[in-house]
Design an enzyme around this catalytic site. Structure first.
Site, PDB file in Angstrom:
ATOM      1  CD  GLU A 164     -54.552  11.479  21.931  1.00 14.48           C
ATOM      2  OE1 GLU A 164     -53.721  12.269  21.455  1.00 14.48           O
ATOM      3  OE2 GLU A 164     -55.651  11.247  21.391  1.00 14.48           O
ATOM      4  CB  VAL A 165     -56.918   8.829  29.733  1.00 14.39           C
ATOM      5  CG1 VAL A 165     -57.919   9.045  30.860  1.00 14.39           C
ATOM      6  CG2 VAL A 165     -57.315   7.626  28.878  1.00 14.39           C
TER       7      VAL A 165
END
Lengths: 523, 523
Positions: free
Chosen positions: A313-314
């Site tokens: 989830e960058v």
């Protein structure tokens, strides 16, 4: 003489007689003898030369299970001539060394006029004694402990080597006492990896010796884990055959790092992902990995072969909007995507340099596929179909699909946890070897010590049987039988102080809907 | 030198320094010394002649609290020259006899270069050591145990003698292990009566020696309490200064009796209230009361002076519609109402014959007022206004108003529990003497071992401070200070494995609403 276990309900005058997770071979004698068990059981440990030996881990194990099994008052000592008084434990490898990924956990139990346990390692003995404990029932009417349908034979070994439970202690701090209780409960379920998601956006509770300001990112002074706590927990887990896999989730989910070391974050207004443009960021990660993995007098803080480095989830917005990072990317001919690859590869490399296999979340494979180092283990939290691509490319993988094994998804029932077959999408079964196991995951946004156990159990138990028991058995189980066994196991957990929620809840941690028995609830 | 505790927030660099429930005198030294505490503390017990003695109950107490206080690893022994190593305990009455209704629980603590506890009885020492434990904090940053703001002086005694917690173990069976944990938690809150509502319509789990068929009314074979369990629990409670008050709720709430002894119920289709027309009904009640109260070699099973006999919510329809009971009422010139009076009076009389004070629910007073025997204690679960009439008529009473102290009323917040003043409606304060205390009540229709502690805590703690602490202090507390102290105490309970829910929940047992600290939650 032996009868393969078909219907549990008819076997016991009291309750379903079983072991959770179900062993690969579990033979009881229909209409067999009921044998009294005299508290406390006397265990003797023998090595492969049949010589009696003392192994400290096992001495503690026996003591712990004597307390657990014989918790009810009887008013007498239960010692009549036909009662079983002792357990003979034969163990081949007597080492108490920290368990490895592939440590043998197989065991057998034979119950007749006495109890005999055989195992290759002490960690197999730990599994065996748990199984034995589930066969000893307290008969409250006759005030005695007993085993039904003797002779009994159990032969057992886990299907997967890595059977994990992830707990996020960043969204809420969980006390050391609760973590120990969690480790206890994992041992009841024969899980063997505690994946400790210790740091996230909200708090940094890990004590770093090299970077002592980092844990200023904890919620309060009190809500922190010291090095001594971690040493204590690692040994507490080892004593129960459970390895701790620590996670530092980088570069996203890391805003709490900025409290202690602001210079590794893009800016004071844009905190994460961590700043890829400064060496300091990787120095700090390297320092943390070193603290967790480097050996000090023969031991590292977290000796398991794997260390988790996140990578999920960058959102790269802070990189492109922060001038000095944008400038650095341009200078190095990188864009946000290639910078992400640069970051997670460099982090993985740090782990490899410290002789650990890095585990990273599935996004790294989604983005970079087989360009990744082959030593990276891919942890799949999203749709499980991708597992086929991962194992086909020769990467080890851990299954945790959020549609099946995410405990914060309260709408997922125990049946969903039970039904998830991690190998389902693997087209070439010769690639099954790359699927090293699974983890059920508890993200703690709405979970603290007050609702943890009711949220995770009994659904975690359903996942635990899927991970332990031979697929041929699990796939062919009658779900009514499974439910009955799970009800009994849930009640056993309640007796042991693990507050598992009603099994037939439609959502996790819902209270009982009406008055009634622990064992037989409305569906 | 001493500063009366005004604002807790400013006292401690870590957390509010306090004791829950708040002692009557609690003086700390602002800007005082922080003293290290060396684990484990060495306790010495002295009698009033200053002679060192050994009292088994206290030896167990010290050991228990050493485990509880010093649960975190430090990596060193904490023994420097300024650390406090020992506690001197002076106790006047060294008897370990079962505590009575009016057993003295007062105590004092002085902490300076050493710790001195003084108490009249061992039960006062039990309260003192709990208070002391709450003053010893673990400083995780410096890895040591300490007490802040020394010198400290505590002088304390309870406001009410009867400070109870009712648990219904009939709507759901609660395991013996859970009941022990509940007793632990009650001791943390200085509650001293466990009101055990063991039988109700749904299940009869109590083992009767005289009427061994009665517990066939249990849910399952396993969900039963044997005599040995009860002996075990009574002693476990005594060890913590907690008396067990057993309840047999008659004549209503008794359908489960019919499983074992059908002839004491009106008919197979109309089960309750119990049949008033047959002597057998009263024989059985008398047998149960005798089993619980008659002394066997100097002890009775439940030695507390009170036994609860219910009497609430009696729907007499089964009496008027069952021909043989209707006939009996006519023959004896009774109607449903006078039969009810006949029943509850006769039940109360049985208790008195066994030298116990019967406690009955408020309906008996509503119906019969001062016609009741003066030895009956009235337990008020409905509107509290009636308490004035009860005490004016010279009856002892216990307050449990359902609008304030019913834990199954999930909409009642901790503030409601805290705000309830049991003497509120007593017009002539000379009658306050008849109000012997209160109980918070957990009816278990939707509560089993999975959600018990999150449902009852921290709301029970709020009631516990109201029952323990001097009214002048409680009435004048700033509610923000109370909340801050309660947050800290809740976190302490979590550390001790008692799964108290977030304090600021709008309904009982609701999960945390968002990520955050244990100590500081969104309101």
């Amino acid at each position: 003489m032996f009868l393969w276990l078909l219907s549990l309900a008819c076997l016991s005058p009291l309750l379903a007689q079983s072991i959770w997770p179900l062993p690969n071979v579990f033979e009881v004698t229909s209409q067999g003898t009921t044998r009294n068990i005299a508290p406390l059981l006397k265990y003797s440990t023998l090595n492969s030369e049949n010589k009696e030996i003392e192994i400290n881990t096992l001495t503690r194990l026996y003591s712990r299970y004597n307390n657990l099994i014989f918790s009810r008052a009887t008013g007498h000592n239960g010692r009549n001539k036909d009662a079983i008084h002792s357990v003979k434990v034969v163990v081949v490898d007597t080492s108490e060394a920290y368990p490895k990924f592939d440590t043998d956990e197989s065991y057998s139990i034979a119950i007749d006029t006495e109890v005999t346990i055989k195992a290759q390692t002490i960690y197999g003995v730990i599994r065996a004694v748990e199984s034995l404990s589930q066969l000893i029932e307290f008969n409250v009417i006759e005030k005695k402990y007993e085993v039904l349908n003797v002779p009994i034979k159990v032969e057992d070994a886990p299907r997967f080597n890595h059977r994990g439970f992830l707990l996020d202690t960043s969204r809420h701090y969980h006390s050391v006492a609760t973590l120990k209780k969690l480790l206890d409960s994992m041992a009841y379920n024969k899980l063997n990896v505690f994946h400790w998601h210790i740091v996230d956006t909200q708090s940094f509770a890990f004590e770093s010796t090299r970077y002592p300001t980092l844990w200023n990112g904890a919620y309060t002074n009190a809500e922190r884990y010291s090095k001594e706590d971690m040493i204590d927990l690692v040994e507490y887990g080892r004593d129960r055959g459970i390895k701790i896999m620590i996670e530092f989730d980088v570069p996203g989910h890391a805003a709490s790092w900025c409290v202690g070391i602001p210079e590794i974050c893009p800016s004071t207004s844009c905190l994460q992902p961590l700043d890829p443009s400064t060496n300091k960021t990787f120095e700090v990660i390297d320092g943390l990995v070193a603290e967790c993995t480097d050996e000090v007098s023969g031991n590292s803080l977290f000796p398991y072969e794997f260390i988790h480095l996140g990578g999920d989830e960058v959102d790269t917005t802070c990189w492109t909007t922060t001038p000095h990072i944008d400038k650095w990317m341009v200078e190095n001919s990188l864009n946000a995507s290639t910078t992400y690859k640069y970051f997670v590869e460099k982090a993985g490399q740090l782990a490899l340099e410290h002789k650990k296999s890095p585990v990273q979340w599935v996004e790294v494979f989604e983005n970079f596929g087989s360009a990744l180092d082959k030593n990276i283990v891919i942890h799949v939290w999203k749709d499980p179909e991708i597992i086929n691509d991962i194992v086909s490319a020769g990467y080890k993988t851990i299954a945790s699909s959020y549609d099946y094994w995410y405990l914060d998804h309260l709408e997922l029932t125990w049946e969903t946890f039970y039904s998830y077959e991690p190998t389902k999408f693997i087209l070439d079964s010769s690639n099954n070897q790359y699927l090293i196991g699974g983890e059920v995951c508890m993200w703690s946004e709405t979970v603290d010590d007050s609702d943890l156990f009711a949220t995770v159990y009994p659904r975690t138990s359903a996942g635990a049987e899927r991970m332990w028991t031979n697929i041929d058995i699990v796939a062919n189980n009658d779900m009514d039988d499974v439910l009955e066994r799970l009800e009994v196991f849930k009640c056993l957990m309640l007796e042991r102080g693990i507050g598992a929620a009603p099994v037939t809840n439609k959502i996790g941690r819902f209270q009982p809907r009406e008055p009634g028995s622990c064992y037989v609830q409305r569906r």
